[in-house]
Scaffold this active site. Structure first.
Site, PDB file in Angstrom:
ATOM      1  CD  GLU A 149      36.075  27.823  33.851  1.00  0.00           C
ATOM      2  OE1 GLU A 149      36.263  26.868  34.624  1.00  0.00           O
ATOM      3  OE2 GLU A 149      36.127  27.706  32.620  1.00  0.00           O
ATOM      4  CE  LYS A 161      31.290  41.918  41.925  1.00  0.00           C
ATOM      5  NZ  LYS A 161      32.188  41.875  43.096  1.00  0.00           N
ATOM      6  CB  CYS A 187      37.535  25.902  41.531  1.00  0.00           C
ATOM      7  SG  CYS A 187      38.891  26.173  40.389  1.00  0.00           S
TER       8      CYS A 187
HETATM    9  P1  NAD Z   1      30.848  33.894  44.776  1.00  0.00           P
HETATM   10  O1  NAD Z   1      30.025  33.255  43.733  1.00  0.00           O
HETATM   11  O2  NAD Z   1      30.254  34.165  46.104  1.00  0.00           O
HETATM   12  O3  NAD Z   1      31.387  35.312  44.247  1.00  0.00           O
HETATM   13  C1  NAD Z   1      32.049  35.417  43.013  1.00  0.00           C
HETATM   14  C2  NAD Z   1      31.880  36.828  42.483  1.00  0.00           C
HETATM   15  O4  NAD Z   1      30.486  37.048  42.229  1.00  0.00           O
HETATM   16  C3  NAD Z   1      32.307  37.922  43.458  1.00  0.00           C
HETATM   17  O5  NAD Z   1      32.945  38.951  42.737  1.00  0.00           O
HETATM   18  C4  NAD Z   1      30.986  38.399  44.022  1.00  0.00           C
HETATM   19  O6  NAD Z   1      31.020  39.731  44.495  1.00  0.00           O
HETATM   20  C5  NAD Z   1      30.094  38.283  42.801  1.00  0.00           C
HETATM   21  N1  NAD Z   1      28.667  38.255  43.091  1.00  0.00           N
HETATM   22  C6  NAD Z   1      28.043  37.826  44.217  1.00  0.00           C
HETATM   23  N2  NAD Z   1      26.698  37.974  44.089  1.00  0.00           N
HETATM   24  C7  NAD Z   1      26.474  38.504  42.862  1.00  0.00           C
HETATM   25  C8  NAD Z   1      25.303  38.896  42.153  1.00  0.00           C
HETATM   26  N3  NAD Z   1      24.095  38.760  42.679  1.00  0.00           N
HETATM   27  N4  NAD Z   1      25.447  39.406  40.919  1.00  0.00           N
HETATM   28  C9  NAD Z   1      26.669  39.525  40.352  1.00  0.00           C
HETATM   29  N5  NAD Z   1      27.824  39.194  40.990  1.00  0.00           N
HETATM   30  C10 NAD Z   1      27.722  38.689  42.222  1.00  0.00           C
HETATM   31  O7  NAD Z   1      32.158  32.994  44.886  1.00  0.00           O
HETATM   32  P2  NAD Z   1      33.410  33.193  45.833  1.00  0.00           P
HETATM   33  O8  NAD Z   1      33.023  32.837  47.233  1.00  0.00           O
HETATM   34  O9  NAD Z   1      34.031  34.520  45.591  1.00  0.00           O
HETATM   35  O10 NAD Z   1      34.404  32.087  45.233  1.00  0.00           O
HETATM   36  C11 NAD Z   1      34.295  30.745  45.550  1.00  0.00           C
HETATM   37  C12 NAD Z   1      33.639  29.950  44.459  1.00  0.00           C
HETATM   38  O11 NAD Z   1      34.296  30.172  43.214  1.00  0.00           O
HETATM   39  C13 NAD Z   1      33.729  28.467  44.700  1.00  0.00           C
HETATM   40  O12 NAD Z   1      32.514  27.828  44.405  1.00  0.00           O
HETATM   41  C14 NAD Z   1      34.813  28.009  43.731  1.00  0.00           C
HETATM   42  O13 NAD Z   1      34.764  26.664  43.388  1.00  0.00           O
HETATM   43  C15 NAD Z   1      34.585  28.926  42.583  1.00  0.00           C
HETATM   44  N6  NAD Z   1      35.785  29.020  41.735  1.00  0.00           N
HETATM   45  C16 NAD Z   1      35.788  28.410  40.502  1.00  0.00           C
HETATM   46  C17 NAD Z   1      36.929  28.434  39.715  1.00  0.00           C
HETATM   47  C18 NAD Z   1      36.961  27.755  38.347  1.00  0.00           C
HETATM   48  O14 NAD Z   1      37.811  28.113  37.539  1.00  0.00           O
HETATM   49  N7  NAD Z   1      36.099  26.797  38.054  1.00  0.00           N
HETATM   50  C19 NAD Z   1      38.068  29.098  40.162  1.00  0.00           C
HETATM   51  C20 NAD Z   1      38.036  29.685  41.415  1.00  0.00           C
HETATM   52  C21 NAD Z   1      36.878  29.659  42.195  1.00  0.00           C
END
Ligand code: NAD
Length: 502
Positions: A267, A192, A302
């Site tokens: 991650e 997804k 991140c």
């Molecule tokens: P998010 O956690 O809001 O969303 C990530 C994904 O999870 C999206 O596809 C979203 O639709 C999905 N999601 C949301 N609620 C869900 C649920 N209840 N059940 C299942 N899936 C659900 O994060 P974001 O705003 O898209 O991205 C930013 C975050 O990602 C930051 O905290 C950043 O640090 C982190 N990030 C980490 C890395 C890494 O490699 N460590 C890389 C990039 C981003």
């Protein structure tokens, strides 16, 4: 006003905007769609299906069948390698198109596509790297512990159906970091993408299909966390959850995994430090640190090192250079080659960043530059001006919370001991850079810092280097042997071959 994105959309073409279930490109069964609003202009540019629980169920069942009965998990190593290498070639030859779709998704400027970590070349290299593991997924042969003629062996087998959920900031790379090892290991996948960055991932899926992956091995379900992500992570036929995103959703992933004890890789976020010592090339340290927080994705990264720990003697020199870099940022239409940096992904995130900036000021940090919403031509988009704070102490909100925006906090320190204490005083542990010309100090600091990756006088991601977080920055690693092994189960085989032992 920033020029409309729509002419670029028409030029690239979005395909039919459908999702991939069991080898068929399809709409949601109930016809629901999500309208994608472009972050630079606020205009609605395209829509895609919202998969409800029933659609997700079809996708997971397809992946289950493809795993239990299909050819992919049983394929010869040479066949799997060939498909993955073909994916890499197709990503390279479609690089421009993929980056344009990414600009349409999340407004990361095309000018940034030549930087290796955000380029199509890196995405292709991730597939090439994991293709190289397919024929090296070896177990071990152990000597018999109690003597006698028998063999004890271990085998690596694919973990099964993978439910992968990725964020919007680097959609191609972050999808590739899951798809490449999962497919290389012989798993089947339901992925997804984020509702804020869907189109580039859909195109990547078309390229993977074109490379010769059998139907049902890769399925893409589109839509937001509720209902799409939620249905995927709770599906009982999923064996492993692989997630990149926020800590809040990461927690839900872990909770969902308890039912059926799904394997989990996470991650998550960071609040990473850059430690700048007086003996370093302070100009480079300031330029690169401020650059990674304000250029390209505007700090929506991140691993961004958003806490600059700077030795007191050189703090003014650092600030002057960082402010200059902030002044070089150019916002606007991501298809304009002069644009260097992106807006924030949505208005909610923009308001959150502006709120944290206000808290920083209220808690006593000194604002050197930025801190405001983009005005004039930028007013329709989610732009926040490049922001630099100094006189920050590590207990302030701006030093503790992941801001995910163009905000750098400078925290002065005196000696090594203080620098390490501040660096490690965080709930996260994703990355760090040590800036010094003293190799012994560099190694002392590297050993003392609790983070998954430490750069010395620079920070360059590599597809074959394990990447991941200590503490609340994650669980497991992407890249390298740890990544592909995390998509396997380990089977022990006991083979006695003398009569007495049987
Ligand atoms: P998010 O956690 O809001 O969303 C990530 C994904 O999870 C999206 O596809 C979203 O639709 C999905 N999601 C949301 N609620 C869900 C649920 N209840 N059940 C299942 N899936 C659900 O994060 P974001 O705003 O898209 O991205 C930013 C975050 O990602 C930051 O905290 C950043 O640090 C982190 N990030 C980490 C890395 C890494 O490699 N460590 C890389 C990039 C981003």
């Amino acid at each position: 006003m920033v020029a409309s994105i729509k002419p670029h959309r028409d030029e690239i073409g979005l395909g039919d905007g459908l999702m991939l279930i069991d080898g068929t490109w399809t709409a949601a069964r109930d016809g629901q769609t999500w309208d994608h609003r472009h972050p630079a202009t606020g205009e609605e540019v395209a829509s895609f299906p919202v998969a409800a629980a029933g659609d997700v169920d079809l996708a997971v069942r397809a992946a289950r069948r493809a795993f239990d009965d299909g050819p992919w998990p049983r394929a010869r190593a040479s066949d799997r390698i060939r498909v993955l290498r073909r994916v890499a070639d197709l990503v390279r030859s479609h690089g421009d198109e993929l980056l344009k779709l990414q600009a349409l998704d999340n407004s990361v400027p095309l000018s940034f596509g030549s930087v290796y970590a955000t380029s199509a070349a890196f995405v292709a290299d991730v597939f090439d790297h994991h293709a190289g593991w397919v024929d090296k997924l070896a177990g071990e042969t152990l000597p018999p512990y109690q003597g006698g003629d028998h063999l004890v062996m271990t085998l690596r087998e694919p973990v099964g159906v993978v439910g992968a959920v990725v964020p919007w900031n680097a959609p191609l790379l972050l999808a590739a970091q899951k798809l490449a090892p999962a497919l290389a290991a012989g798993c089947t996948v339901v992925l997804k993408p984020s509702e804020y960055a869907t189109f580039a991932v859909l195109r990547l899926a078309r390229l993977i299909e074109e490379a010769g992956l059998p139907p049902g091995v890769l399925n893409i379900v589109t839509g937001p966390g509720d209902p799409t992500g939620d249905a995927l992570i709770h599906h009982p036929m999923v064996n492993k959850l692989s997630f990149t995103g926020s800590r809040a959703v990461g927690r839900k992933i872990v909770e969902a995994s308890a039912d059926g004890f799904k394997r989990v890789s996470l991650e998550l976020g960071g609040k990473s430090p850059a430690l700048v010592f007086a003996d370093a090339d302070v100009g480079s340290a300031a330029a690169i640190t401020m650059g990674t927080v304000t250029l390209g994705l505007s700090g929506q990264v991140c691993l961004a090192q958003t806490r600059a720990l700077v030795q007191r003697d050189v703090a003014d020199e650092f600030l002057a250079m960082a402010e200059m870099i902030g002044g070089m940022v150019s916002y606007g239409n991501p298809f304009d080659p002069a644009v260097t940096s992106s807006p924030l992904i949505n208005t909610r995130q923009m308001d959150r960043v502006l709120g944290l900036i206000a808290r920083g000021q209220a808690e006593g940090a000194r604002l050197v530059c930025g801190g405001t919403r983009g005005e004039g031509d930028l007013a329709e988009g989610n732009f926040v001006t490049p922001t630099l704070f100094t006189d920050v102490s590590n207990d302030m909100s701006i030093a503790r919370e992941e801001i995910f925006g163009p905000v750098l906090s400078v925290i002065p320190f005196g000696d090594e001991e203080e620098a390490v204490r501040i660096a490690n005083d965080t709930e996260y542990g994703l990355a760090a850079t040590v800036w010094t010309n003293d190799i012994k100090r560099a190694m002392r600091m590297t050993k003392a810092i609790r983070a998954g990756t430490v750069g010395i006088n620079g920070y360059q991601l590599e597809p074959h280097a394990a990447f991941g977080g200590y503490r609340q920055s994650g669980l497991g690693r992407e890249g390298g042997r740890p990544a592909i092994e995390s998509y396997t189960e380990l089977k022990t085989v006991l083979l006695p071959f003398t009569e007495e032992m049987m």
